[in-house]
Write an enzyme that holds these catalytic residues in place. Sequence first.
Site, mmCIF file in Angstrom:
data_model
loop_
_atom_site.group_PDB
_atom_site.id
_atom_site.type_symbol
_atom_site.label_atom_id
_atom_site.label_comp_id
_atom_site.label_asym_id
_atom_site.label_seq_id
_atom_site.Cartn_x
_atom_site.Cartn_y
_atom_site.Cartn_z
ATOM 1 N N LYS A 171 61.244 -4.183 97.570
ATOM 2 C CA LYS A 171 60.707 -4.405 98.923
ATOM 3 C C LYS A 171 59.294 -3.817 99.028
ATOM 4 O O LYS A 171 58.876 -3.036 98.168
ATOM 5 C CB LYS A 171 61.640 -3.755 99.944
ATOM 6 C CG LYS A 171 61.792 -2.248 99.789
ATOM 7 C CD LYS A 171 62.977 -1.714 100.605
ATOM 8 C CE LYS A 171 63.113 -0.202 100.429
ATOM 9 N NZ LYS A 171 64.343 0.316 101.035
ATOM 10 N N ARG A 193 71.778 3.265 111.017
ATOM 11 C CA ARG A 193 70.535 2.499 111.024
ATOM 12 C C ARG A 193 70.889 1.019 110.975
ATOM 13 O O ARG A 193 70.741 0.313 111.952
ATOM 14 C CB ARG A 193 69.688 2.943 109.811
ATOM 15 C CG ARG A 193 68.282 2.456 109.830
ATOM 16 C CD ARG A 193 67.497 2.956 108.631
ATOM 17 N NE ARG A 193 68.002 2.451 107.360
ATOM 18 C CZ ARG A 193 67.345 2.535 106.205
ATOM 19 N NH1 ARG A 193 66.157 3.137 106.154
ATOM 20 N NH2 ARG A 193 67.864 2.047 105.100
ATOM 21 N N TYR A 251 32.929 15.628 107.192
ATOM 22 C CA TYR A 251 33.134 15.572 108.640
ATOM 23 C C TYR A 251 33.751 16.873 109.152
ATOM 24 O O TYR A 251 34.649 17.443 108.514
ATOM 25 C CB TYR A 251 34.103 14.437 108.997
ATOM 26 C CG TYR A 251 33.495 13.057 108.980
ATOM 27 C CD1 TYR A 251 32.404 12.735 109.772
ATOM 28 C CD2 TYR A 251 34.045 12.071 108.177
ATOM 29 C CE1 TYR A 251 31.873 11.450 109.759
ATOM 30 C CE2 TYR A 251 33.531 10.782 108.160
ATOM 31 C CZ TYR A 251 32.433 10.480 108.959
ATOM 32 O OH TYR A 251 31.921 9.219 108.949
ATOM 33 N N MET A 276 37.071 7.673 105.600
ATOM 34 C CA MET A 276 37.635 6.328 105.446
ATOM 35 C C MET A 276 37.468 5.778 104.034
ATOM 36 O O MET A 276 38.404 5.220 103.452
ATOM 37 C CB MET A 276 36.985 5.372 106.453
ATOM 38 C CG MET A 276 37.601 3.978 106.421
ATOM 39 S SD MET A 276 36.746 2.830 107.493
ATOM 40 C CE MET A 276 37.139 3.490 109.098
HETATM 41 C C1 LIG Z 1 65.034 1.115 100.128
HETATM 42 C C2 LIG Z 1 66.495 1.007 99.914
HETATM 43 C C3 LIG Z 1 67.050 1.306 98.658
HETATM 44 C C4 LIG Z 1 66.256 1.934 97.533
HETATM 45 O O1 LIG Z 1 66.159 3.332 97.755
HETATM 46 P P1 LIG Z 1 65.406 4.296 96.733
HETATM 47 O O2 LIG Z 1 65.594 5.637 97.333
HETATM 48 O O3 LIG Z 1 63.983 3.862 96.724
HETATM 49 O O4 LIG Z 1 66.049 4.141 95.406
HETATM 50 C C5 LIG Z 1 68.403 1.057 98.465
HETATM 51 N N1 LIG Z 1 69.162 0.549 99.467
HETATM 52 C C6 LIG Z 1 68.665 0.271 100.691
HETATM 53 C C7 LIG Z 1 69.550 -0.253 101.743
HETATM 54 C C8 LIG Z 1 67.316 0.513 100.953
HETATM 55 O O5 LIG Z 1 66.833 0.263 102.189
#
Ligand SMILES: *Cc1c(COP(=O)(O)O)cnc(C)c1O
Length: 362
Positions: free
Chosen positions: A40, A136, A255, A303
Amino acid sequence: MNSQAAAGGVLTIDLGALADNWRNLKARLKPGAELASVVKADGYGLGSEQVAAALAKAGCSSFFVARLDEGIRLRKALCKGERIFVLDGVLGGTASEFFHHDLIPVLNEPGQIKEWTAKADGKAKAALHVDTGMNRLGLSLAEFEALAPALDGAGLCLLMSHLACAEERENPKNAQQLERFNQMRRLLPPLPASLSNSSGVFLGADYHFDLVRAGVALYGVNPTPGQPNPMAQVVQLQGKIVQVRDVDLPETVGYGATHKVAGRVRIATVAVGYADGWPRSLSNRGFGVLNGVRVPLVGRVSMDLITFDVTGVPEGTVHPGAFVTLLGEGALVDEAADAAGTIGYEILTNLGPRYFRRFVGG
Ligand SMILES: *Cc1c(COP(=O)(O)O)cnc(C)c1O
């Protein structure tokens, strides 16, 4: 003009180290368990297409993305029958996209199950997410108990949940979630199951089930904080020196004049800033490596630029066009994250679009 010369920073992604990390994790799983890769957020910022192709070559056949769009893009990069799961699941009106691009939704809540069973009619696969304490995504125990008898038409191929504290080995929440997950599994006919992320691999075989969803560890971030990192570093980030200057008392750097020089020092200004994802919270806290010497980041991160005190580096080696290493050469993603008050995940996913990106070891 080659774009390496035109860019302020060079981001090198070692696909060989990535594949080694996949094999390393896979070898730690209980026999028969599958290691899926989570790609992702554009492969944690490193380039999901290149990353997924390298992982598929290493033997990975299941991938997870968060968004439907990410899945559609990934399908075009893989197109070989690998499974692609979409963690957001089937949001209103998107079921046909899943069929068209051969994607597997992770059904998270009753509305998604309803939408999917109506549209897929048992002909396409889906995963089911149950919540075991993260609160969640995923069905609560009560929702699951109510819906379990009616899940026949959903075409389920995986039951999954997600750990809230997997990187804290001693946290009692892990065992609680494991127990709840096993309890919920018993409410359905046997179905492949998945509970663990990267850190869950290290909680022991009870947490592995049939499939582990590894993300961050593949990219070299330590899945066992507080203990030595068993993963190989995948990312190297180098920033180009634009200017070198000598500064003496009573001058300041950057800055806000937050860095007051203590005497005559040499300052190297590097073409990486917070717009490139180098956190502003590293102001007066970060470091780089120049010719093997650690150099402190002084003054504020701006930046487009950061400034290093390179007084300790042999003359001659510090000049415009030379590189300061921000990640790599012993500068760890986790270390930068600690100094910035964040986690390696955020450092990686913020790596910006202005770098010249180089893939090696593929
Ligand atoms: C992002 C995610 C993972 C991967 O987690 P890592 O800690 O990066 O290995 C696995 N399962 C779900 C549901 C996630 O959202």
